[in-house]
Design an enzyme around this catalytic site. Sequence first.
Site, PDB file in Angstrom:
ATOM      1  N   LYS A 177     -67.804  -0.082 -16.455  1.00  0.00           N
ATOM      2  CA  LYS A 177     -66.757  -1.044 -16.848  1.00  0.00           C
ATOM      3  C   LYS A 177     -66.093  -1.643 -15.614  1.00  0.00           C
ATOM      4  CE  LYS A 177     -62.479   0.532 -18.013  1.00  0.00           C
ATOM      5  NZ  LYS A 177     -61.309  -0.055 -17.379  1.00  0.00           N
ATOM      6  N   ASN A 178     -65.684  -0.741 -14.692  1.00  0.00           N
ATOM      7  CA  ASN A 178     -64.870  -1.230 -13.584  1.00  0.00           C
ATOM      8  C   ASN A 178     -65.668  -1.948 -12.502  1.00  0.00           C
ATOM      9  OD1 ASN A 178     -62.659  -0.411 -14.948  1.00  0.00           O
ATOM     10  ND2 ASN A 178     -62.354   1.485 -13.799  1.00  0.00           N
ATOM     11  N   CYS A 224     -48.207  -0.837 -18.317  1.00  0.00           N
ATOM     12  CA  CYS A 224     -49.062  -0.382 -19.403  1.00  0.00           C
ATOM     13  C   CYS A 224     -48.826   1.103 -19.621  1.00  0.00           C
ATOM     14  CB  CYS A 224     -50.524  -0.706 -19.122  1.00  0.00           C
ATOM     15  SG  CYS A 224     -51.231   0.347 -17.876  1.00  0.00           S
ATOM     16  N   ARG A 267     -47.664  -0.541 -12.593  1.00  0.00           N
ATOM     17  CA  ARG A 267     -48.803  -1.310 -12.094  1.00  0.00           C
ATOM     18  C   ARG A 267     -48.443  -2.685 -11.525  1.00  0.00           C
ATOM     19  NH1 ARG A 267     -53.914  -0.030 -15.822  1.00  0.00           N
ATOM     20  NH2 ARG A 267     -54.976  -0.493 -13.877  1.00  0.00           N
ATOM     21  N   ASP A 315     -58.932   8.552 -13.084  1.00  0.00           N
ATOM     22  CA  ASP A 315     -59.498   8.276 -14.413  1.00  0.00           C
ATOM     23  C   ASP A 315     -60.096   9.527 -15.057  1.00  0.00           C
ATOM     24  OD1 ASP A 315     -58.744   5.686 -14.141  1.00  0.00           O
ATOM     25  OD2 ASP A 315     -60.717   4.929 -13.576  1.00  0.00           O
ATOM     26  N   ARG A 350     -62.392   0.212 -25.575  1.00  0.00           N
ATOM     27  CA  ARG A 350     -62.225  -0.716 -24.449  1.00  0.00           C
ATOM     28  C   ARG A 350     -63.162  -0.369 -23.303  1.00  0.00           C
ATOM     29  NH1 ARG A 350     -56.307  -1.746 -22.564  1.00  0.00           N
ATOM     30  NH2 ARG A 350     -57.642  -2.765 -21.046  1.00  0.00           N
TER      31      ARG A 350
HETATM   32  N1  EPU Z   1     -50.407  -0.881  -6.904  1.00  0.00           N
HETATM   33  C1  EPU Z   1     -49.287  -1.459  -6.366  1.00  0.00           C
HETATM   34  N2  EPU Z   1     -49.359  -2.781  -6.019  1.00  0.00           N
HETATM   35  C2  EPU Z   1     -50.489  -3.515  -6.188  1.00  0.00           C
HETATM   36  C3  EPU Z   1     -51.624  -2.910  -6.737  1.00  0.00           C
HETATM   37  C4  EPU Z   1     -51.552  -1.578  -7.086  1.00  0.00           C
HETATM   38  O1  EPU Z   1     -48.247  -0.826  -6.219  1.00  0.00           O
HETATM   39  O2  EPU Z   1     -50.476  -4.713  -5.860  1.00  0.00           O
HETATM   40  C5  EPU Z   1     -50.328   0.528  -7.332  1.00  0.00           C
HETATM   41  C6  EPU Z   1     -50.499   0.637  -8.849  1.00  0.00           C
HETATM   42  O3  EPU Z   1     -49.253   0.479  -9.504  1.00  0.00           O
HETATM   43  C7  EPU Z   1     -51.065   2.019  -9.003  1.00  0.00           C
HETATM   44  C8  EPU Z   1     -51.916   2.198  -7.735  1.00  0.00           C
HETATM   45  O4  EPU Z   1     -51.450   1.228  -6.808  1.00  0.00           O
HETATM   46  O5  EPU Z   1     -50.051   2.965  -9.023  1.00  0.00           O
HETATM   47  C9  EPU Z   1     -53.416   2.047  -7.947  1.00  0.00           C
HETATM   48  O6  EPU Z   1     -53.711   0.747  -8.374  1.00  0.00           O
HETATM   49  P1  EPU Z   1     -55.112   0.031  -8.100  1.00  0.00           P
HETATM   50  O7  EPU Z   1     -54.817  -1.391  -7.778  1.00  0.00           O
HETATM   51  O8  EPU Z   1     -55.923   0.821  -7.149  1.00  0.00           O
HETATM   52  O9  EPU Z   1     -55.771   0.143  -9.532  1.00  0.00           O
HETATM   53  P2  EPU Z   1     -56.334  -1.042 -10.432  1.00  0.00           P
HETATM   54  O10 EPU Z   1     -57.248  -1.886  -9.642  1.00  0.00           O
HETATM   55  O11 EPU Z   1     -55.216  -1.669 -11.165  1.00  0.00           O
HETATM   56  C10 EPU Z   1     -58.453   0.280 -11.104  1.00  0.00           C
HETATM   57  C11 EPU Z   1     -59.150   0.656 -12.387  1.00  0.00           C
HETATM   58  C12 EPU Z   1     -58.376   1.763 -13.073  1.00  0.00           C
HETATM   59  C13 EPU Z   1     -58.279   2.954 -12.120  1.00  0.00           C
HETATM   60  C14 EPU Z   1     -57.608   2.516 -10.812  1.00  0.00           C
HETATM   61  C15 EPU Z   1     -57.551   3.606  -9.774  1.00  0.00           C
HETATM   62  C16 EPU Z   1     -60.142  -1.400 -13.078  1.00  0.00           C
HETATM   63  C17 EPU Z   1     -60.211  -2.497 -14.063  1.00  0.00           C
HETATM   64  N3  EPU Z   1     -59.208  -0.490 -13.262  1.00  0.00           N
HETATM   65  O12 EPU Z   1     -57.176  -0.206 -11.483  1.00  0.00           O
HETATM   66  O13 EPU Z   1     -59.160   2.124 -14.198  1.00  0.00           O
HETATM   67  O14 EPU Z   1     -57.521   3.963 -12.712  1.00  0.00           O
HETATM   68  O15 EPU Z   1     -58.356   1.416 -10.248  1.00  0.00           O
HETATM   69  O16 EPU Z   1     -58.817   4.083  -9.485  1.00  0.00           O
HETATM   70  O17 EPU Z   1     -60.951  -1.332 -12.148  1.00  0.00           O
HETATM   71  C18 EPU Z   1     -59.590   2.960 -16.334  1.00  0.00           C
HETATM   72  O18 EPU Z   1     -60.764   2.605 -16.182  1.00  0.00           O
HETATM   73  O19 EPU Z   1     -59.211   3.668 -17.304  1.00  0.00           O
HETATM   74  C19 EPU Z   1     -58.583   2.532 -15.356  1.00  0.00           C
HETATM   75  C20 EPU Z   1     -57.277   2.588 -15.592  1.00  0.00           C
END
Ligand code: EPU
Length: 426
Positions: free
Chosen positions: A22-23, A118, A123, A314, A406
């Site tokens: 997915k990711n 969420c 986030r 995850d 999802r």
């Molecule tokens: N964060 C910030 N500022 C930002 C971006 C992130 O403070 O601009 C914080 C977030 O609030 C969070 C942490 O950094 O506390 C990690 O966020 P990250 O950006 O790394 O995660 P993401 O890209 O939003 C992806 C996956 C998530 C997975 C996380 C961590 C996707 C679509 N989602 O989210 O997947 O948990 O990386 O590995 O790629 C899931 O698949 O169930 C899922 C939630």
Amino acid sequence: MEKFVINGGKILSGKVKISGAKNSALKLIAASILADSKTTLKNVPKIEDVNIMIEVLRTLGARVNVDTENKSVEINPESIDSYEAPYELVRKMRASILVAGPLLSKFGKVKVAVPGGCNIGSRQIDLHLKGFEDMGVEYSIEHGYINCQVESNKTGVRLSGTMVNMDFPSRGATENIMMAACLARGQTVINNAAREPEIIDLACFLNSMGADIQGSGTDCIVINGVKSLKGTEYEVMPDSIEAGTFIVAAGLCGNKVEVENAKWKNLQVFYSKLKEIGVNISIIDENNIRVDEPQSTYNPTNISTLPYPGFPTDLQPIITVLLSTIPGVSIVTENVFENRFMYVDELNRMGANIKIDGHHAVIKGVEKLSGAPVRSFDLRAGAAIVLAGLVAEGSTEVSDIYHIKRGYEDFEEKLKSLGADIKKVS
Ligand code: EPU
């Protein structure tokens, strides 16, 4: 509203094949915007989040054909004539904001709804915006939308390559900035970049379109901007989190379960922890893993989630279910999301003994879990609760299962094929 009804206590055995990640798939679909011609993606998982990302691209004007049977998706971005990711889609799936990088890179503008929090945390997207700003984007936030525009300069609408230093290795921000940098003028260097295998998959995909990206998989990614990118054909990598979920299911109540396409090298810390616990894992080859009945009782352990290559957040709810059934005390520390223990109360309703103290879960293993009506709070928590139902005594009803759909392709069917007694009811 659909529910899963699970009668626990069945032994799982047989083979299960892991689907496309997915990711990774979501990012590759967004990245296909950057090309000047058609892209074909293969091994795309049939899950709700992919449908939403396809809807986002169609809203932008792209032509997208889905071949469900062959799990392939064809994207033609030539007809894109809108630059807005609307709130209705972003609120359904926050990864919709990943169209921002490609749209800015190609067209110099984007309007995207502010995603909001969420069920797992607030986030923020400040790191995405800071990276864009470093590359010459001006933005304003009004009426729940972020309006981004490339500052007009003598390079026209193109972003400017630069050094982006990230405070935290955010995966989404790394991906958005990497995609934005592909058509920028000059070189972009992302320091403290996220290192997940999905980042490598995205970089390989972009390179196959003609991009020039080096260093993906390390904390320093270097992107030399190119003038244009062409469509490509690419196969999405397998989903390590899905693999981890089935391996834990097998560890909980399985014997001779073969997980195909597990790509265990992508999750080495996770596999070491399972070995420490005593899960009887054998590596068949690079892609495949087998789980057999344990040779002795499992051991409790402590786990801390961290950005890759640390223990993946995850899989935190998934492993917590396993630990909740192991005698002794285990402590799980969640370091990535501030609110990822919401499911614990549901697990406690099934007889688990878990106390939350800030970002730690103190787990006292119980002899057995017992079936109960429970809710799925988010994707991974939902899958975790299903695993709890598989090992619990009696019947478990899991509601709000749309969360699971999802991100897990045919979850119920795959579990059934291993011998689980699970059915979907309305
Ligand atoms: N964060 C910030 N500022 C930002 C971006 C992130 O403070 O601009 C914080 C977030 O609030 C969070 C942490 O950094 O506390 C990690 O966020 P990250 O950006 O790394 O995660 P993401 O890209 O939003 C992806 C996956 C998530 C997975 C996380 C961590 C996707 C679509 N989602 O989210 O997947 O948990 O990386 O590995 O790629 C899931 O698949 O169930 C899922 C939630």
